[in-house]
Motif scaffolding. Structure first.
Motif, PDB file in Angstrom:
ATOM      1  N   GLU A   1      -5.176  45.256  29.694  1.00 32.52           N
ATOM      2  CA  GLU A   1      -4.831  45.069  30.389  1.00 32.52           C
ATOM      3  C   GLU A   1      -3.017  45.715  30.977  1.00 32.52           C
ATOM      4  O   GLU A   1      -2.069  45.583  31.940  1.00 32.52           O
ATOM      5  N   PHE A   2      -2.957  46.206  29.449  1.00 33.59           N
ATOM      6  CA  PHE A   2      -1.662  47.061  29.838  1.00 33.59           C
ATOM      7  C   PHE A   2      -1.736  48.104  31.018  1.00 33.59           C
ATOM      8  O   PHE A   2      -0.718  48.381  31.753  1.00 33.59           O
ATOM      9  N   ARG A   3      -2.312  49.352  31.527  1.00 36.61           N
ATOM     10  CA  ARG A   3      -3.399  49.821  32.294  1.00 36.61           C
ATOM     11  C   ARG A   3      -3.165  49.466  33.377  1.00 36.61           C
ATOM     12  O   ARG A   3      -2.409  50.032  34.262  1.00 36.61           O
ATOM     13  N   LEU A   4      -3.475  47.759  33.366  1.00 32.14           N
ATOM     14  CA  LEU A   4      -3.166  47.442  35.158  1.00 32.14           C
ATOM     15  C   LEU A   4      -2.171  47.051  35.580  1.00 32.14           C
ATOM     16  O   LEU A   4      -1.692  47.362  36.910  1.00 32.14           O
ATOM     17  N   LEU A   5      -1.187  46.945  34.262  1.00 35.18           N
ATOM     18  CA  LEU A   5       0.674  47.175  34.139  1.00 35.18           C
ATOM     19  C   LEU A   5       0.855  48.464  35.000  1.00 35.18           C
ATOM     20  O   LEU A   5       2.245  48.392  35.980  1.00 35.18           O
ATOM     21  N   VAL A   6       0.129  49.462  34.645  1.00 32.78           N
ATOM     22  CA  VAL A   6       0.825  50.395  35.085  1.00 32.78           C
ATOM     23  C   VAL A   6       0.484  51.194  35.825  1.00 32.78           C
ATOM     24  O   VAL A   6       0.556  51.636  36.306  1.00 32.78           O
ATOM     25  N   GLU A   7      -0.903  51.848  35.600  1.00 32.50           N
ATOM     26  CA  GLU A   7      -1.459  53.034  36.451  1.00 32.50           C
ATOM     27  C   GLU A   7      -1.636  52.510  37.420  1.00 32.50           C
ATOM     28  O   GLU A   7      -1.179  53.728  38.710  1.00 32.50           O
ATOM     29  N   PRO A   8      -2.251  51.490  38.698  1.00 31.30           N
ATOM     30  CA  PRO A   8      -1.914  51.185  39.835  1.00 31.30           C
ATOM     31  C   PRO A   8      -0.995  51.390  40.044  1.00 31.30           C
ATOM     32  O   PRO A   8      -0.255  52.416  41.127  1.00 31.30           O
ATOM     33  N   TRP A   9       0.998  51.303  40.193  1.00 39.39           N
ATOM     34  CA  TRP A   9       2.083  51.128  39.982  1.00 39.39           C
ATOM     35  C   TRP A   9       2.324  52.537  40.369  1.00 39.39           C
ATOM     36  O   TRP A   9       2.359  52.963  41.245  1.00 39.39           O
ATOM     37  N   ALA A  10       1.166  53.208  39.149  1.00 39.64           N
ATOM     38  CA  ALA A  10       1.835  54.810  39.457  1.00 39.64           C
ATOM     39  C   ALA A  10       1.275  55.498  40.491  1.00 39.64           C
ATOM     40  O   ALA A  10       1.660  56.225  40.988  1.00 39.64           O
ATOM     41  N   ALA A  11      -0.026  54.672  40.651  1.00 35.13           N
ATOM     42  CA  ALA A  11      -0.455  55.882  41.723  1.00 35.13           C
ATOM     43  C   ALA A  11      -0.094  55.415  42.904  1.00 35.13           C
ATOM     44  O   ALA A  11      -0.054  56.645  44.038  1.00 35.13           O
ATOM     45  N   ARG A  12       0.865  54.108  43.119  1.00 28.52           N
ATOM     46  CA  ARG A  12       1.157  54.085  44.675  1.00 28.52           C
ATOM     47  C   ARG A  12       2.335  55.280  45.021  1.00 28.52           C
ATOM     48  O   ARG A  12       2.622  55.407  45.286  1.00 28.52           O
ATOM     49  N   SER A  13       3.050  54.894  43.007  1.00 34.40           N
ATOM     50  CA  SER A  13       4.700  55.746  43.419  1.00 34.40           C
ATOM     51  C   SER A  13       4.125  57.079  43.665  1.00 34.40           C
ATOM     52  O   SER A  13       4.491  57.565  44.008  1.00 34.40           O
ATOM     53  N   ALA A  14       2.916  58.013  43.175  1.00 31.72           N
ATOM     54  CA  ALA A  14       2.620  59.550  42.715  1.00 31.72           C
ATOM     55  C   ALA A  14       2.230  59.057  44.702  1.00 31.72           C
ATOM     56  O   ALA A  14       2.781  60.269  45.017  1.00 31.72           O
ATOM     57  N   ALA A  15       1.409  57.858  45.237  1.00 34.69           N
ATOM     58  CA  ALA A  15       1.675  58.488  46.828  1.00 34.69           C
ATOM     59  C   ALA A  15       2.418  58.489  47.814  1.00 34.69           C
ATOM     60  O   ALA A  15       2.052  59.198  48.551  1.00 34.69           O
ATOM     61  N   VAL A  16       2.859  57.805  47.211  1.00 32.57           N
ATOM     62  CA  VAL A  16       3.977  57.961  48.863  1.00 32.57           C
ATOM     63  C   VAL A  16       5.505  58.634  48.260  1.00 32.57           C
ATOM     64  O   VAL A  16       6.590  58.413  49.420  1.00 32.57           O
ATOM     65  N   ASP A  17       5.469  59.135  47.205  1.00 31.32           N
ATOM     66  CA  ASP A  17       6.441  60.112  46.889  1.00 31.32           C
ATOM     67  C   ASP A  17       5.826  62.120  47.664  1.00 31.32           C
ATOM     68  O   ASP A  17       5.734  62.343  46.721  1.00 31.32           O
ATOM     69  N   ARG A  18       5.938  62.347  48.984  1.00 31.25           N
ATOM     70  CA  ARG A  18       5.496  63.605  49.851  1.00 31.25           C
ATOM     71  C   ARG A  18       5.657  64.869  48.689  1.00 31.25           C
ATOM     72  O   ARG A  18       4.844  65.710  48.725  1.00 31.25           O
ATOM     73  N   LEU A  19       6.682  65.260  48.093  1.00 33.70           N
ATOM     74  CA  LEU A  19       7.091  66.403  47.609  1.00 33.70           C
ATOM     75  C   LEU A  19       6.545  65.792  46.061  1.00 33.70           C
ATOM     76  O   LEU A  19       6.251  67.164  45.482  1.00 33.70           O
ATOM     77  N   ALA A  20       6.332  65.104  44.835  1.00 33.48           N
ATOM     78  CA  ALA A  20       5.663  65.288  44.034  1.00 33.48           C
ATOM     79  C   ALA A  20       4.345  64.214  44.203  1.00 33.48           C
ATOM     80  O   ALA A  20       3.856  64.302  43.107  1.00 33.48           O
ATOM     81  N   ASN A  21       3.919  64.476  44.739  1.00 39.13           N
ATOM     82  CA  ASN A  21       2.564  64.588  45.649  1.00 39.13           C
ATOM     83  C   ASN A  21       1.281  65.233  45.134  1.00 39.13           C
ATOM     84  O   ASN A  21       1.134  66.999  44.749  1.00 39.13           O
ATOM     85  N   PRO A  22       0.927  64.348  43.705  1.00 42.42           N
ATOM     86  CA  PRO A  22       0.142  65.096  43.124  1.00 42.42           C
ATOM     87  C   PRO A  22      -1.671  65.498  43.802  1.00 42.42           C
ATOM     88  O   PRO A  22      -3.220  65.474  42.878  1.00 42.42           O
ATOM     89  N   GLY A  23      -1.541  64.821  44.596  1.00 45.96           N
ATOM     90  CA  GLY A  23      -3.340  65.034  45.849  1.00 45.96           C
ATOM     91  C   GLY A  23      -3.866  66.485  45.148  1.00 45.96           C
ATOM     92  O   GLY A  23      -5.207  66.233  44.971  1.00 45.96           O
ATOM     93  N   ARG A  24      -3.419  67.968  45.654  1.00 46.35           N
ATOM     94  CA  ARG A  24      -3.995  69.134  45.554  1.00 46.35           C
ATOM     95  C   ARG A  24      -4.828  69.175  44.003  1.00 46.35           C
ATOM     96  O   ARG A  24      -5.606  69.466  43.779  1.00 46.35           O
ATOM     97  N   ALA A  25      -3.781  68.529  42.859  1.00 46.40           N
ATOM     98  CA  ALA A  25      -3.803  68.797  41.590  1.00 46.40           C
ATOM     99  C   ALA A  25      -4.604  68.039  41.192  1.00 46.40           C
ATOM    100  O   ALA A  25      -5.339  68.445  40.644  1.00 46.40           O
ATOM    101  N   LEU A  26      -5.365  67.173  41.830  1.00 43.06           N
ATOM    102  CA  LEU A  26      -5.784  66.210  41.503  1.00 43.06           C
ATOM    103  C   LEU A  26      -6.953  66.580  41.568  1.00 43.06           C
ATOM    104  O   LEU A  26      -8.201  66.906  40.993  1.00 43.06           O
ATOM    105  N   ARG A  27      -7.381  67.047  43.036  1.00 42.30           N
ATOM    106  CA  ARG A  27      -8.561  67.649  43.584  1.00 42.30           C
ATOM    107  C   ARG A  27      -8.540  68.479  42.455  1.00 42.30           C
ATOM    108  O   ARG A  27     -10.004  69.124  42.408  1.00 42.30           O
TER     109      ARG A  27
END
Length: 248
Positions: A97-123
């Motif tokens: 439940e704690f993870r559900l509070l934190v991680e979906p928000w973190a994923a959204r935040s990471a996706a919309v910040d183009r400069l800090a987008n970690p997509g390449r590192a995740l792949r």
């Protein structure tokens, strides 16, 4: 047992023989706990570990203190060190439940910040996991390390050090992987991670949030199977699933 690489130690400690011995002891004991060779709530004798690894007791104590920081061992007066018990079902549910509070928000935040987008590192992390699975090594250790790095990259990109520190203090990757999940091969985990990575790389905030939420619910179901007698989910009460719902 062959010692596995430990997390990076402080430069000064890593250069000294005692620092290297402590790092070796930490790696060996951590692997033994995660793999179940040291059972939950089992006493750890410093002298026995010292003799097994052929090192002095001082680096063993340092390793145990570090493992205590990971919440994998606990010290108590008169008993010394012992491994921590496994999470109970309610503790597992609270953690997710704690993870559900934190991680979906973190994923959204990471996706919309183009400069800090970690997509390449995740792949790149997913590619590295695929290459490692075919090589020699313990699969459980590989999955723990991958899971830690993957989720850590997203939390780091979200840019909130307070949230990231709070998440790291749960040591969720270490505790949940002691439960022998149904997806021990890691295939479903990797598929779900790939969906999250793709959404983040596409700067799809809503998609990344939804993919992370699905992943956490699915992960809970996989780990919760450790509490059923037949290895299925039928014995779990409906209320045992995390009740948190991510706002859309």
């Amino acid at each position: 047992m062959t010692a596995r690489p430990a997390a990076a130690a402080a430069p000064a400690a890593a250069e000294s023989p005692r620092g290297k011995a402590a790092a070796e002891a930490y790696a060996v004991l951590r692997a033994m706990i995660l793999e179940g060779e040291l059972a939950p709530d089992e006493r750890i004798t410093i002298d026995a570990v010292s003799r097994r690894l052929e090192i002095s007791q001082t680096p063993v104590r340092e390793a145990l203190q570090r493992l205590e920081g990971d919440n994998l061992v606990v010290s108590s007066p008169g008993r010394g060190y012992s491994t921590t018990p496994l999470l109970g079902l309610e503790e597992l549910r609270a953690l997710f439940e704690f993870r559900l509070l934190v991680e979906p928000w973190a994923a959204r935040s990471a996706a919309v910040d183009r400069l800090a987008n970690p997509g390449r590192a995740l792949r790149a992390e997913l590619d590295a996991l695929e290459e490692s699975v075919g090589a020699d090594g313990d699969l459980r250790q590989l999955l723990v390390a991958h899971d830690t790095r993957f989720h850590g990259l997203i939390l780091e990109a979200a840019g909130n050090p307070v949230v990231r520190h709070a998440f790291e203090q749960t040591h969720c990757h270490l505790h949940t992987f002691r439960l022998y999940p149904a997806d021990i091969g890691g295939d479903r985990t990797a598929e779900e991670h790939a969906e999250i990575a793709a959404a983040i790389w596409a700067c799809d905030g809503a998609g990344a949030e939804a993919a992370m939420s699905r992943h956490i619910f699915n992960s809970f179901d996989r780990f919760a199977r450790a509490y059923t007698n037949d290895g299925g989910l039928a014995a779990l009460e409906r209320s045992s699933r995390p009740r948190m719902r991510v706002a859309r």
